[in-house]
Design an enzyme around this catalytic site. Structure first.
Site, PDB file in Angstrom:
ATOM      1  N   LYS A   1      -6.936   3.328  -3.161  1.00 18.25           N
ATOM      2  CA  LYS A   1      -7.357   3.242  -1.767  1.00 18.25           C
ATOM      3  C   LYS A   1      -7.584   4.656  -1.254  1.00 18.25           C
ATOM      4  CE  LYS A   1      -5.277   1.757   2.656  1.00 18.25           C
ATOM      5  NZ  LYS A   1      -4.149   1.044   3.270  1.00 18.25           N
TER       6      LYS A   1
ATOM      7  N   LYS B   1     -10.234   0.179  -2.467  1.00 11.87           N
ATOM      8  CA  LYS B   1     -10.201  -0.136  -1.031  1.00 11.87           C
ATOM      9  C   LYS B   1     -10.493   1.117  -0.214  1.00 11.87           C
ATOM     10  CE  LYS B   1      -6.939  -1.540   2.630  1.00 11.87           C
ATOM     11  NZ  LYS B   1      -5.588  -2.017   2.937  1.00 11.87           N
TER      12      LYS B   1
ATOM     13  N   ASP C   1       0.864  -1.182   0.000  1.00  9.61           N
ATOM     14  CA  ASP C   1       0.000   0.000   0.000  1.00  9.61           C
ATOM     15  C   ASP C   1       0.902   1.234   0.000  1.00  9.61           C
ATOM     16  OD1 ASP C   1      -1.750  -2.094   0.519  1.00  9.61           O
ATOM     17  OD2 ASP C   1      -3.004  -0.912   1.874  1.00  9.61           O
TER      18      ASP C   1
END
Lengths: 331, 281
Positions: free
Chosen positions: A230, A266, A167
């Site tokens: 995300k 996400k 991430d």
């Protein structure tokens, strides 16, 4: 410095521009600034909020609720990203990820655990071949305020420790200055380093300010090769919100329609209750369709959501409202 | 000159320091003794109860953490606020069937009860704590501690005093409470929640629901995040329901038909914690 049609600033010292819609580089022979005439579509904020309000009125009950809760459970990235994280805490969280609630058989495991790079090895050793991925945050998480080489080093370290997913955070400072090329190049370079390792691009929407920028940054991250986009690090308020999620999902949808590629999304931060999780699933289903209702394409970044979902599942099976006293803690 | 239309009060629930309607949207009629319609009272649902438990749970720790003296001050403040609304409470009790004299007496007793328990706030611990003689090198002592979140099924026949008689000893001991008001006489409980909202009682410490006892009883008794149920009444079937449901998480089921001012009423929703402290080592 010149301004494009939407008020975006373009850095005149750079010769090339990237069309975030097509992902193509627009090369320019001269050193003149080349405004990008294909910006992301404008976002109708009122429309987005009304659509969210309408989707939230959907009633998901009984059998469908149980299915939705199990699906949400299987999409969770069980997360601990604290300065105080220790090997013991990560082990405990991994145990929880493996055994979410043994008293209720037939539950799926969570999708992944999400930790700092230094904890990847610990988590890998705990999870072994369970099928639960280990995701690491890298590239100067959470602020992204480090020089380029440091970020690359951080990323390489996370991958060498064995992370299945990374991430990353975008450089919001650069993004807000209008240096979209820099942000794009960075993501593209990180993706090339990642190879098969899944790259999730954290936009930190709480710092972007407007839904228009969220949409633009989403298009940019998808064009640059991010496997997932995300919302947030969880360290900035507001974190994941439903309007932001809808806008990002629309970016994923449009990207899919243009290119045929399926990318994931996400939301992370602030999703605490099972009810919220189901609302998110409704938004995904209505925006992208059932193909995206899989942990491969949609995740929840959360630290406390798991137990609330479990409490709802046990409530559905026993008919009695539950207490957190009877559910193991993740850390 | 136009005739003024009086503004009627909407009787709503009291959850987490706010006055929501029931999430179910339901109400039930309240008629006075002569059958005149007085109000549409919110008919709380099991989800309202669940929401109340969530806020009561989150408020419990900080309420128990306040100094006993401070909790006493807040209870005293409750008494003061009821005093200021005497006439309103008396009129409302009359609407619910009391005579003027009975209503006056009930409001007086309510205020006195609040002041009584305010006084006990920093004293009951001394009364119920013990130093235990033990045959080992330990200093062993026991102290009462709040049990946590308490559900109260308030008396049916006494709208105000009945509620306060049970409520005050629960909260003075550091518990938070979700009270189900009398469904025969629900008005005073909601007006009392307006007193609570203006008396420095932190949001979530007292939550008051109106609704049908028969509908909610089983849900209340079964909720796993409730530590004790206090049932004011003598219905055998109700007691059976509570006992069987309460066994799910072994919560305390406390049955009491009548309650008068007493420190033992506080003790009913306390747990005894015993500490063994090594000495002479």
């Amino acid at each position: 410095m010149v301004y494009g049609t939407k008020g975006y600033r373009f850095n005149s010292c750079r010769a090339r521009q990237i069309s975030v819609v097509t992902g193509e580089l627009i090369m320019q022979a001269s050193q003149q600034p080349y405004p990008n005439w294909q910006p992301s579509p404008a976002v109708d904020q009122v429309g987005v909020e009304e659509r969210i309000a309408r989707l939230n009125t959907r009633s998901i009950k009984k059998e469908s609720k149980v299915q939705a809760l199990k699906l949400a459970l299987s999409m969770i990235d069980q997360t601990t990203l604290e300065g105080s994280d220790s090997a013991g805490k990560v082990k405990q969280m991994c145990y929880k990820a493996l055994h979410v609630h043994d008293a209720l058989p037939g539950l799926p495991h969570v999708a992944a655990v999400c930790v700092y790079p230094t904890m990847v090895r610990v988590a890998k050793a705990e999870l072994k071949s369970s099928g639960i991925h280990v995701a690491a945050v890298a590239t100067a998480f959470p602020s992204g305020q480090a020089d380029h080489d440091t970020k690359i080093q951080d990323l390489r370290y996370a991958i060498s420790e064995g992370a299945d997913e990374v991430d990353m955070v975008i450089s919001r400072g650069a993004y807000l200055r209008g240096e979209y090329n820099y942000v794009y190049d960075e993501i593209a370079e990180f993706k090339s380093i990642c190879g098969d390792v899944h790259l999730k691009v954290i936009l930190e929407t709480g710092e972007l300010g407007t839904l228009d920028r969220v949409r633009h940054a989403s298009d940019l991250a998808l064009a640059a090769g991010g496997d997932f986009i995300k919302t947030s690090t969880g360290k900035v308020q507001p974190a994941a919100t439903q309007p932001v999620t809808l806008v990002m999902l629309e970016a994923v949808r449009d990207f899919h329609q243009r290119t045929g590629q399926k990318r994931g999304m996400k939301p992370a931060g602030g999703i605490k209750t099972a009810k919220q999780a189901i609302q998110y699933l409704v938004i995904v289903n209505e925006t992208l369709g059932p193909d995206w209702l899989t942990p491969d394409l949609f995740r929840f970044g959360a630290s406390t959501l798991t137990n609330d979902i479990l409490m709802q599942l046990v409530k559905e099976s026993t008919g009695v409202y539950q207490s957190s006293d009877y559910f193991s803690q993740a850390g | 000159m136009s005739t003024r239309v009086p503004v009627q009060k909407t009787y709503k629930l009291y959850i987490g320091g706010e006055f929501p309607r029931s999430e179910s949207g339901r109400t039930f009629d309240f008629n006075d003794a002569k059958g005149r319609h007085i109000a549409n009272v919110s008919r709380g649902s099991r989800k309202d109860f669940r929401n109340a438990v969530v806020v009561a749970r989150s408020a419990q720790k900080s309420w128990a953490g306040k100094s006993a003296y401070n909790r006493g001050q807040i209870l005293y403040r409750l008494g003061e606020m009821v005093e200021g609304r005497r006439d309103q409470f008396i009129a409302e009790l009359q609407q619910q069937g009391s005579s003027v004299a009975d209503a006056r007496r009930e409001v007086d007793d309510t205020i006195d009860t609040l002041i009584h328990y305010a006084g006990w706030s920093d004293k009951y611990q001394q009364l119920f704590s013990t130093v235990n003689p033990v045959a080992s090198p330990h200093f062993s002592f026991s102290v009462p501690e709040p049990t946590g979140v308490v559900a109260l099924i308030a008396p049916q026949d006494s709208a105000l005093l009945g509620l306060v008689n049970y409520l005050a000893p629960i909260i003075v001991g550091g518990n938070t409470v979700i009270a189900l008001a009398s469904d025969k006489k629900p008005l005073s409980a909601i007006t009392f929640s307006e007193v609570i909202a203006t008396s420095d009682v932190p949001a979530g410490v007292v939550n008051i629901l109106t609704g049908y006892r028969s509908e909610l009883l089983s849900q209340i008794a079964g909720h796993m995040d409730v530590n004790a149920v206090v049932y004011a009444g003598d219905n055998v079937e109700d007691r059976k329901t509570i006992q069987s449901q309460a066994s799910l998480n072994v919560k305390r089921a406390i049955f009491s038909e009548k309650q008068s001012q007493s420190p033992y009423a506080i003790l009913a929703t306390q747990e005894t914690k015993t500490t063994w402290h090594p000495i002479g080592l």
